[in-house]
Design an enzyme around this catalytic site. Structure first.
Site, PDB file in Angstrom:
ATOM      1  N   ASN A   1      -3.800  -7.567  -2.971  1.00  0.00           N
ATOM      2  CA  ASN A   1      -4.632  -6.796  -3.904  1.00  0.00           C
ATOM      3  C   ASN A   1      -4.986  -7.713  -5.080  1.00  0.00           C
ATOM      4  OD1 ASN A   1      -5.480  -5.112  -6.005  1.00  0.00           O
ATOM      5  ND2 ASN A   1      -4.088  -3.461  -5.454  1.00  0.00           N
TER       6      ASN A   1
ATOM      7  N   CYS B   1      -8.714  -2.328 -11.355  1.00  0.00           N
ATOM      8  CA  CYS B   1      -9.251  -2.623 -10.024  1.00  0.00           C
ATOM      9  C   CYS B   1     -10.674  -2.085  -9.823  1.00  0.00           C
ATOM     10  CB  CYS B   1      -8.342  -2.069  -8.941  1.00  0.00           C
ATOM     11  SG  CYS B   1      -6.648  -2.623  -9.109  1.00  0.00           S
TER      12      CYS B   1
ATOM     13  N   HIS C   1     -12.039  -1.231  -2.292  1.00  0.00           N
ATOM     14  CA  HIS C   1     -11.075  -2.077  -3.006  1.00  0.00           C
ATOM     15  C   HIS C   1      -9.882  -2.313  -2.085  1.00  0.00           C
ATOM     16  CE1 HIS C   1      -8.101  -3.537  -5.680  1.00  0.00           C
ATOM     17  NE2 HIS C   1      -7.465  -2.388  -5.814  1.00  0.00           N
TER      18      HIS C   1
HETATM   19  O1  UT7 Z   1      -5.008  -1.382  -6.883  1.00  0.00           O
HETATM   20  C1  UT7 Z   1      -4.833  -0.038  -7.184  1.00  0.00           C
HETATM   21  C2  UT7 Z   1      -3.487   0.218  -7.654  1.00  0.00           C
HETATM   22  N1  UT7 Z   1      -2.375   0.060  -6.795  1.00  0.00           N
HETATM   23  C3  UT7 Z   1      -2.261   0.610  -5.575  1.00  0.00           C
HETATM   24  O2  UT7 Z   1      -3.172   1.139  -5.015  1.00  0.00           O
HETATM   25  C4  UT7 Z   1      -0.896   0.606  -4.961  1.00  0.00           C
HETATM   26  C5  UT7 Z   1      -0.561   1.928  -4.353  1.00  0.00           C
HETATM   27  N2  UT7 Z   1       0.769   2.019  -3.759  1.00  0.00           N
HETATM   28  C6  UT7 Z   1       1.202   1.294  -2.710  1.00  0.00           C
HETATM   29  O3  UT7 Z   1       0.512   0.427  -2.204  1.00  0.00           O
HETATM   30  C7  UT7 Z   1       2.548   1.652  -2.137  1.00  0.00           C
HETATM   31  O4  UT7 Z   1       3.033   2.789  -2.824  1.00  0.00           O
HETATM   32  C8  UT7 Z   1       3.622   0.523  -2.192  1.00  0.00           C
HETATM   33  C9  UT7 Z   1       3.281  -0.546  -1.181  1.00  0.00           C
HETATM   34  C10 UT7 Z   1       3.707  -0.072  -3.597  1.00  0.00           C
HETATM   35  C11 UT7 Z   1       4.990   1.098  -1.807  1.00  0.00           C
HETATM   36  O5  UT7 Z   1       4.919   1.697  -0.534  1.00  0.00           O
HETATM   37  P1  UT7 Z   1       5.457   3.199  -0.302  1.00  0.00           P
HETATM   38  O6  UT7 Z   1       5.286   3.482   1.109  1.00  0.00           O
HETATM   39  O7  UT7 Z   1       4.742   4.104  -1.275  1.00  0.00           O
HETATM   40  O8  UT7 Z   1       6.995   3.071  -0.656  1.00  0.00           O
HETATM   41  P2  UT7 Z   1       7.858   3.885  -1.719  1.00  0.00           P
HETATM   42  O9  UT7 Z   1       7.627   3.333  -3.099  1.00  0.00           O
HETATM   43  O10 UT7 Z   1       7.695   5.349  -1.511  1.00  0.00           O
HETATM   44  O11 UT7 Z   1       9.335   3.478  -1.281  1.00  0.00           O
HETATM   45  C12 UT7 Z   1       9.866   3.853   0.006  1.00  0.00           C
HETATM   46  C13 UT7 Z   1      11.235   3.194   0.162  1.00  0.00           C
HETATM   47  C14 UT7 Z   1      12.168   3.416  -1.021  1.00  0.00           C
HETATM   48  O12 UT7 Z   1      13.496   3.497  -0.514  1.00  0.00           O
HETATM   49  P3  UT7 Z   1      14.221   4.917  -0.280  1.00  0.00           P
HETATM   50  O13 UT7 Z   1      14.221   5.569  -1.634  1.00  0.00           O
HETATM   51  O14 UT7 Z   1      13.364   5.637   0.711  1.00  0.00           O
HETATM   52  O15 UT7 Z   1      15.555   4.523   0.232  1.00  0.00           O
HETATM   53  C15 UT7 Z   1      12.025   2.162  -1.842  1.00  0.00           C
HETATM   54  O16 UT7 Z   1      13.168   1.884  -2.607  1.00  0.00           O
HETATM   55  O17 UT7 Z   1      11.086   1.784   0.269  1.00  0.00           O
HETATM   56  C16 UT7 Z   1      11.848   1.122  -0.761  1.00  0.00           C
HETATM   57  N3  UT7 Z   1      11.076  -0.036  -1.204  1.00  0.00           N
HETATM   58  C17 UT7 Z   1      11.187  -1.245  -0.636  1.00  0.00           C
HETATM   59  N4  UT7 Z   1      11.942  -1.702   0.371  1.00  0.00           N
HETATM   60  C18 UT7 Z   1      11.783  -2.996   0.729  1.00  0.00           C
HETATM   61  C19 UT7 Z   1      10.144  -0.099  -2.192  1.00  0.00           C
HETATM   62  N5  UT7 Z   1       9.636  -1.334  -2.267  1.00  0.00           N
HETATM   63  C20 UT7 Z   1      10.259  -2.056  -1.317  1.00  0.00           C
HETATM   64  C21 UT7 Z   1      10.164  -3.392  -0.915  1.00  0.00           C
HETATM   65  N6  UT7 Z   1      10.930  -3.823   0.121  1.00  0.00           N
HETATM   66  N7  UT7 Z   1       9.295  -4.260  -1.486  1.00  0.00           N
END
Ligand code: UT7
Length: 326
Positions: A283, A113, A253
């Site tokens: 993204n 990115c 970004h």
């Molecule tokens: O381009 C540069 C590289 N990439 C990035 O910059 C991406 C950086 N990260 C992110 O954008 C975020 O971390 C995500 C959008 C990918 C995820 O959001 P988050 O707030 O960090 O969620 P998380 O991974 O901490 O998950 C929180 C909860 C989990 O459930 P529990 O364990 O709390 O019960 C996940 O299992 O949300 C759950 N979860 C989802 N639920 C519904 C994870 N993905 C999903 C989903 N739909 N798509």
């Protein structure tokens, strides 16, 4: 010494829109969750017949047209991508052929990115050293082909698109003021594509855990991204003896709306200073900054002499900022 100034911008996104409701049908998620956690409402998806060099060539032609520069007058083409047409040769060579830039030499930059700001730094160095006078820098991705659409941790975020700029050696005060680039390879496994490469060659029929899809530990990436984006943006401002309030447009970004807002807040930017389009395109990795820049430019947001700060973070990890006078 001449400045390296952007004299034309262009972008291209595929027609096909994939909404959060479409993604609800593909994996275990909800449209509400996606909007709340990412700010993304929709992303573009390349048609089956389209490859990365097609998107890149369309963006490049739009940038050349705005610049009023013929393709044959370009000295150098840099394509930032992690989803090139082939593992090799460089997608930049394919773009060179597609747009007829017969006098340019062409190569790709692989910095995920952050690829576009890495490419800009190379263009700056080439122009400042006198090695080139007109350079095309393109960020282009067809990420939809390396995404596992059943993996809710990744498929919600990414989209396809391309953006391009033409830089020209010019006298005066406008152009790139400084580039600030960083990498830290110790974070490899938080964001990478395990196959196929020399670690995991196609010939070895890699085990299912190593399928060639993008893999990401999103929440870990999130924390480092906000920290790094803020630090390198501040580094760029400090180097110029400027502060947040001097910046006319901050173009980060487009990773995730929460990352952008957290970074902007840390740096003290107002909402008006920050360009955001992640809601419409998701993204798009190396394409996100040049698409945003082109949108802002075509809307007339950017005026001659404006101070613009570009800020990127991606797999590698890589991160970097470019400060420029428009
Ligand atoms: O381009 C540069 C590289 N990439 C990035 O910059 C991406 C950086 N990260 C992110 O954008 C975020 O971390 C995500 C959008 C990918 C995820 O959001 P988050 O707030 O960090 O969620 P998380 O991974 O901490 O998950 C929180 C909860 C989990 O459930 P529990 O364990 O709390 O019960 C996940 O299992 O949300 C759950 N979860 C989802 N639920 C519904 C994870 N993905 C999903 C989903 N739909 N798509």
């Amino acid at each position: 010494m001449k400045q390296a100034r952007i004299i034309g911008t262009g972008s291209y996104v595929p027609e096909k829109i994939r909404t959060n409701h479409d993604i609800e049908q593909m994996t275990d998620t909800t449209a509400e969750w996606i909007v709340a956690r990412t700010g993304i409402h929709q992303r573009r998806i390349a048609a089956d017949s389209q490859v990365t060099s097609d998107l890149a060539a369309n963006a490049a032609l739009a940038a050349l047209e705005m610049a009023g520069v013929a393709a044959q007058d370009i000295d150098q083409i840099i394509v930032a991508t992690i989803t090139g047409d082939y593992p090799w040769p460089a997608t930049a060579c394919i773009v060179q052929n597609k747009i007829g830039a017969t006098n340019a030499y062409a190569y790709d930059v692989s910095a995920a990115c952050s690829g576009f700001v890495y490419g800009l730094a190379n263009a700056y160095n080439a122009i400042r050293s006198g090695a080139a006078s007109k350079v095309l820098v393109i960020g282009a991705e067809v990420l939809s082909r390396i995404i596992d659409w059943g993996d809710r941790n990744t498929c919600i975020l990414f989209g396809d698109g391309a953006g391009a700029v033409v830089l020209e050696a010019q006298e005066g005060d406008c152009g790139i003021l400084s580039n600030h680039l960083h990498s830290d390879g110790s974070y490899l496994e938080l964001l990478y594509q395990p196959g196929y490469g020399s670690c995991n060659p196609l010939s070895a029929k890699a085990d299912p855990g190593s399928l060639p899809y993008l893999k990401m530990q999103g929440n870990e990436v999130f924390k480092v991204a906000v920290r790094s984006l803020s630090a390198v943006a501040q580094e760029a401002l400090d180097a110029a003896g400027l502060s947040t309030s001097d910046v006319d447009l901050f173009v980060p970004h487009q990773a995730n709306r929460r990352i952008l807002e957290a970074t902007a807040k840390r740096l003290g930017f107002t909402e008006e200073q920050v360009y955001i389009n992640v809601d419409r395109f998701g993204n798009t990795s190396a394409a996100s900054i040049p698409i945003a820049l082109d949108e802002a430019n075509r809307k007339g947001v950017l005026k001659d002499g404006d101070l613009v700060l570009l800020d990127a973070f991606g797999g590698g990890f890589t991160w970097g900022a470019t400060l420029l006078r428009w």
